[in-house]
Design a protein around this motif. Sequence first.
Motif, PDB file in Angstrom:
ATOM      1  N   ASN A 113     -97.649 -85.976 -42.316  1.00 49.30           N
ATOM      2  CA  ASN A 113     -96.435 -86.685 -41.259  1.00 49.30           C
ATOM      3  C   ASN A 113     -96.501 -86.424 -40.090  1.00 49.30           C
ATOM      4  OD1 ASN A 113     -95.400 -88.439 -43.714  1.00 49.30           O
ATOM      5  ND2 ASN A 113     -93.563 -87.208 -43.815  1.00 49.30           N
ATOM      6  N   LEU A 114     -97.069 -87.396 -39.120  1.00 44.18           N
ATOM      7  CA  LEU A 114     -97.280 -87.370 -37.778  1.00 44.18           C
ATOM      8  C   LEU A 114     -96.086 -87.142 -37.180  1.00 44.18           C
ATOM      9  CD1 LEU A 114     -99.171 -86.460 -34.990  1.00 44.18           C
ATOM     10  CD2 LEU A 114     -99.828 -88.730 -35.096  1.00 44.18           C
ATOM     11  N   TYR A 115     -95.286 -87.095 -36.344  1.00 47.87           N
ATOM     12  CA  TYR A 115     -94.037 -87.794 -35.329  1.00 47.87           C
ATOM     13  C   TYR A 115     -94.550 -87.780 -34.109  1.00 47.87           C
ATOM     14  CZ  TYR A 115     -92.162 -85.912 -39.920  1.00 47.87           C
ATOM     15  OH  TYR A 115     -91.721 -85.873 -41.377  1.00 47.87           O
ATOM     16  N   ASP A 116     -93.994 -89.201 -33.268  1.00 48.86           N
ATOM     17  CA  ASP A 116     -94.398 -89.032 -31.637  1.00 48.86           C
ATOM     18  C   ASP A 116     -92.640 -89.397 -31.526  1.00 48.86           C
ATOM     19  OD1 ASP A 116     -94.312 -89.659 -29.605  1.00 48.86           O
ATOM     20  OD2 ASP A 116     -95.893 -90.890 -29.286  1.00 48.86           O
ATOM     21  N   THR A 117     -92.223 -88.486 -30.712  1.00 52.44           N
ATOM     22  CA  THR A 117     -90.399 -88.669 -30.824  1.00 52.44           C
ATOM     23  C   THR A 117     -90.071 -89.793 -29.643  1.00 52.44           C
ATOM     24  OG1 THR A 117     -90.974 -86.692 -28.843  1.00 52.44           O
ATOM     25  CG2 THR A 117     -89.958 -86.595 -30.873  1.00 52.44           C
ATOM     26  N   ARG A 118     -91.440 -89.622 -28.733  1.00 51.36           N
ATOM     27  CA  ARG A 118     -90.367 -91.443 -28.561  1.00 51.36           C
ATOM     28  C   ARG A 118     -91.049 -92.616 -28.877  1.00 51.36           C
ATOM     29  NH1 ARG A 118     -96.325 -89.904 -24.556  1.00 51.36           N
ATOM     30  NH2 ARG A 118     -96.762 -90.625 -26.925  1.00 51.36           N
ATOM     31  N   ALA A 119     -91.796 -92.536 -30.011  1.00 54.84           N
ATOM     32  CA  ALA A 119     -91.478 -93.579 -30.522  1.00 54.84           C
ATOM     33  C   ALA A 119     -90.688 -93.903 -31.147  1.00 54.84           C
ATOM     34  CB  ALA A 119     -93.247 -94.173 -31.281  1.00 54.84           C
ATOM     35  N   GLU A 120     -90.392 -95.950 -31.213  1.00 59.64           N
ATOM     36  CA  GLU A 120     -88.795 -96.135 -32.421  1.00 59.64           C
ATOM     37  C   GLU A 120     -89.446 -95.780 -33.616  1.00 59.64           C
ATOM     38  OE1 GLU A 120     -88.299-100.104 -31.660  1.00 59.64           O
ATOM     39  OE2 GLU A 120     -87.466 -99.737 -29.356  1.00 59.64           O
ATOM     40  N   LYS A 121     -90.400 -95.749 -34.211  1.00 61.68           N
ATOM     41  CA  LYS A 121     -90.864 -95.548 -35.504  1.00 61.68           C
ATOM     42  C   LYS A 121     -90.761 -94.113 -35.744  1.00 61.68           C
ATOM     43  CE  LYS A 121     -94.415 -97.194 -38.766  1.00 61.68           C
ATOM     44  NZ  LYS A 121     -96.051 -97.197 -39.364  1.00 61.68           N
ATOM     45  N   GLY A 150     -95.348 -82.004 -25.785  1.00 65.72           N
ATOM     46  CA  GLY A 150     -94.374 -81.474 -26.805  1.00 65.72           C
ATOM     47  C   GLY A 150     -93.658 -82.759 -27.491  1.00 65.72           C
ATOM     48  N   HIS A 151     -94.349 -83.618 -27.462  1.00 73.08           N
ATOM     49  CA  HIS A 151     -93.799 -84.889 -27.901  1.00 73.08           C
ATOM     50  C   HIS A 151     -93.945 -85.582 -29.614  1.00 73.08           C
ATOM     51  CE1 HIS A 151     -96.962 -87.640 -26.789  1.00 73.08           C
ATOM     52  NE2 HIS A 151     -96.643 -87.252 -25.704  1.00 73.08           N
ATOM     53  N   MET A 152     -95.460 -84.629 -29.825  1.00 68.34           N
ATOM     54  CA  MET A 152     -95.476 -84.650 -31.580  1.00 68.34           C
ATOM     55  C   MET A 152     -95.592 -83.696 -31.793  1.00 68.34           C
ATOM     56  SD  MET A 152     -99.097 -87.180 -29.841  1.00 68.34           S
ATOM     57  CE  MET A 152     -99.378 -87.381 -31.373  1.00 68.34           C
ATOM     58  N   PHE A 153     -95.912 -83.872 -32.833  1.00 71.42           N
ATOM     59  CA  PHE A 153     -95.649 -82.517 -34.073  1.00 71.42           C
ATOM     60  C   PHE A 153     -95.809 -82.963 -35.888  1.00 71.42           C
ATOM     61  CE2 PHE A 153     -91.508 -83.754 -34.172  1.00 71.42           C
ATOM     62  CZ  PHE A 153     -90.833 -84.015 -35.322  1.00 71.42           C
ATOM     63  N   VAL A 154     -96.559 -82.711 -36.793  1.00 71.80           N
ATOM     64  CA  VAL A 154     -96.910 -82.835 -38.300  1.00 71.80           C
ATOM     65  C   VAL A 154     -95.441 -82.032 -38.880  1.00 71.80           C
ATOM     66  CG1 VAL A 154     -99.392 -84.056 -37.448  1.00 71.80           C
ATOM     67  CG2 VAL A 154     -98.986 -81.348 -38.374  1.00 71.80           C
ATOM     68  N   ARG A 173     -85.942 -81.805 -47.227  1.00 72.44           N
ATOM     69  CA  ARG A 173     -86.808 -82.724 -47.051  1.00 72.44           C
ATOM     70  C   ARG A 173     -86.602 -83.476 -45.816  1.00 72.44           C
ATOM     71  NH1 ARG A 173     -85.525 -86.809 -52.245  1.00 72.44           N
ATOM     72  NH2 ARG A 173     -83.788 -86.021 -51.948  1.00 72.44           N
ATOM     73  N   SER A 174     -86.105 -82.599 -44.622  1.00 73.27           N
ATOM     74  CA  SER A 174     -85.653 -83.540 -43.386  1.00 73.27           C
ATOM     75  C   SER A 174     -86.746 -82.646 -42.581  1.00 73.27           C
ATOM     76  CB  SER A 174     -83.597 -83.441 -43.522  1.00 73.27           C
ATOM     77  OG  SER A 174     -83.622 -82.083 -43.534  1.00 73.27           O
ATOM     78  N   VAL A 175     -86.559 -82.773 -41.667  1.00 71.98           N
ATOM     79  CA  VAL A 175     -87.274 -82.081 -40.388  1.00 71.98           C
ATOM     80  C   VAL A 175     -85.963 -82.224 -38.704  1.00 71.98           C
ATOM     81  CG1 VAL A 175     -88.717 -81.933 -38.240  1.00 71.98           C
ATOM     82  CG2 VAL A 175     -89.443 -82.923 -40.944  1.00 71.98           C
ATOM     83  N   ARG A 176     -85.741 -81.416 -38.135  1.00 77.04           N
ATOM     84  CA  ARG A 176     -84.919 -81.197 -37.108  1.00 77.04           C
ATOM     85  C   ARG A 176     -85.328 -80.499 -36.272  1.00 77.04           C
ATOM     86  NH1 ARG A 176     -79.628 -82.432 -38.924  1.00 77.04           N
ATOM     87  NH2 ARG A 176     -79.217 -82.546 -41.694  1.00 77.04           N
ATOM     88  N   VAL A 226     -81.120 -83.012 -31.371  1.00 82.15           N
ATOM     89  CA  VAL A 226     -81.621 -83.955 -30.714  1.00 82.15           C
ATOM     90  C   VAL A 226     -82.218 -84.721 -31.196  1.00 82.15           C
ATOM     91  CG1 VAL A 226     -84.081 -84.473 -29.578  1.00 82.15           C
ATOM     92  CG2 VAL A 226     -82.175 -82.025 -28.928  1.00 82.15           C
ATOM     93  N   GLN A 227     -82.853 -84.657 -32.911  1.00 81.59           N
ATOM     94  CA  GLN A 227     -83.401 -85.680 -33.630  1.00 81.59           C
ATOM     95  C   GLN A 227     -83.803 -85.198 -34.630  1.00 81.59           C
ATOM     96  OE1 GLN A 227     -86.853 -86.646 -31.599  1.00 81.59           O
ATOM     97  NE2 GLN A 227     -85.530 -89.077 -31.394  1.00 81.59           N
ATOM     98  N   THR A 228     -83.222 -85.985 -35.757  1.00 82.59           N
ATOM     99  CA  THR A 228     -83.517 -85.893 -37.679  1.00 82.59           C
ATOM    100  C   THR A 228     -84.568 -86.166 -38.210  1.00 82.59           C
ATOM    101  OG1 THR A 228     -81.083 -85.126 -37.068  1.00 82.59           O
ATOM    102  CG2 THR A 228     -82.154 -85.694 -39.636  1.00 82.59           C
ATOM    103  N   TYR A 229     -85.141 -86.580 -39.016  1.00 80.76           N
ATOM    104  CA  TYR A 229     -86.338 -87.058 -39.310  1.00 80.76           C
ATOM    105  C   TYR A 229     -85.912 -86.524 -41.148  1.00 80.76           C
ATOM    106  CZ  TYR A 229     -88.395 -87.425 -34.996  1.00 80.76           C
ATOM    107  OH  TYR A 229     -88.416 -87.775 -33.634  1.00 80.76           O
ATOM    108  N   GLU A 230     -84.905 -87.183 -41.491  1.00 78.01           N
ATOM    109  CA  GLU A 230     -84.822 -87.530 -43.275  1.00 78.01           C
ATOM    110  C   GLU A 230     -85.566 -88.556 -44.123  1.00 78.01           C
ATOM    111  OE1 GLU A 230     -80.663 -88.095 -43.051  1.00 78.01           O
ATOM    112  OE2 GLU A 230     -80.166 -86.212 -42.715  1.00 78.01           O
TER     113      GLU A 230
END
Length: 535
Positions: free
Chosen positions: A192-200, A179-183, A145-148, A158-162
């Motif tokens: 889920n929509l991710y943006d690696t530049r944002a704090e959230k 390159g900073h956006m993915f789903v 249940r995580s995206v790395r 670089v980042q982990t979304y758990e």
Amino acid sequence: MQNTFIPLNIRRFQQRAQVETPDTVYWDRLAKPELLKEHNTIDYLDFSPSDPDNFVVTCSVRVQIYNLVTKLVVKNLSRFQKTAYGATFRQDGRLLAAGDEEGHVKLFDTTSRNILRLFKGHTAPVHRTFFTADKLQLASFGDDRSVRLWDVANEKVVQTYEDTHTDYIRAGAMHPQAGHMFVSGGYDGKINLYDTRAEKAVQHTLDHGAPVESMLFLPNGSIFVSAGGSQVRVWDLISGCRLLTMMSQHHKTVTCLRLGSDGKRLLSGGLDRHVKIYDVSTYKTVHTLTYPNAVVSMAVAGKDQAVVAGMVDGLVSIRRMIVDSKPSHLKKIRAERTRGHFKDLTRPTPHQEVDHTIKDRVNWSGLKTYDKQLRAFNHKRALDNAMNTQRMANHPEVLVAVITDLLHRKSLDKALTDRRDATLVRFIDFICKHVSETRFMRPLMMAASTVLEVFERRLVAYSPKLMRALERLSSAMQEEVRLTTELMRLKGAMDMLIGVSMDNGEVAHKPTYVETKTPRMQPSQAAEKYVVFVE
């Protein structure tokens, strides 16, 4: 004396032609499938961007790169202790990444087959891995249940979304330009929509309504598509991830999505053995490809050179696009010659004097062989000609037309009498194969009844081969009876529902059912007669 013989009308048994569109003409150019056999379910397929003739097949503990032309293995990346998942090429085709059941992500050099990087961090199997648009990072989606997000150069996370999902994450897609956006899509039905530049971490959370199996972005990056359950949903990224449309053309789970025709066509494969092709401008189905088993993975070569589908039983179907090498001007010349060949030669010229003109001249030399035999009352020879092996396979309507004509002449029993067992077996097998087709059902039921009458008059013992053919015919008839019974039950249930809705004032007009009374034998009667005869 005027001869009034009329050739057989084959068209009445031919299937109705589908409306021909540019898409049907285009996709019908796909050649017959060439099959490869693996030992397990084909998890993922992907074409190399740098070498369009190579595609990678992920199956069991092996990741193999095949050549599209030779169908041979070019490279075998067998560096897996357990099951491998989702091998995909980088945008330049030089690197290849794959996850495995141990939770590792392995990065390969496609030129040397060496493992360049080994990313460890997931605690459950990793089913999908994709490179970012800048080619510098790699995203992995795991069952934990995580995206790395990994840095390819220094082999670090670089980042982990758990815990962004509450169930397995089996789908994802990277933005083709940013390159900073993915789903990511999970088995909890969430996107889920991710943006690696944002704090959230998560910018948007959407509900697909079913476990998400596959996702992709359209080439411009403003729209992304998700597949899960029997639905394909289209989302508008620019307008706040609004649902644009929903397509429900599959009747089983949709397992894979791909783009074709330079992003102008969307392809979806499912467990219903179909691949649906949509126009991305209207999201309407323009063509359908059918496969022998459930489709679980798919890949489309550049410029639609080939469509490769992987199935649940380990089959890989390769359908290559046929290039039309004949110039169009040659077709035009051939068509003009054909039109000139059939000019009306009986029409006199202005300077030609004639006593009278013969109208409606019949060209007997143009008759088919079975028509000539029927005209001469050679019924057995007409049936033999129609039972040609190639004709039975490609044009079954010809044999059905001959059978119908012999039934009208009351000569089918004579044409079947005193026949060798091999001929009778072929005739019975033809009935078993095509009796379920609506266009052939009535004449073939009558033909089955005639076969029984022929055998009733025979006092000799039947060979084992002929008895097995009769048993197959019995099974086919019983299956038709069962299907007819089920359909009658369904009709009764529908009639009851329609009646209730009419009582509630929900239906304005009552549908009418027209029954055609005919003295011909019904399917159930023929089957019952046959069952009694065999027993």
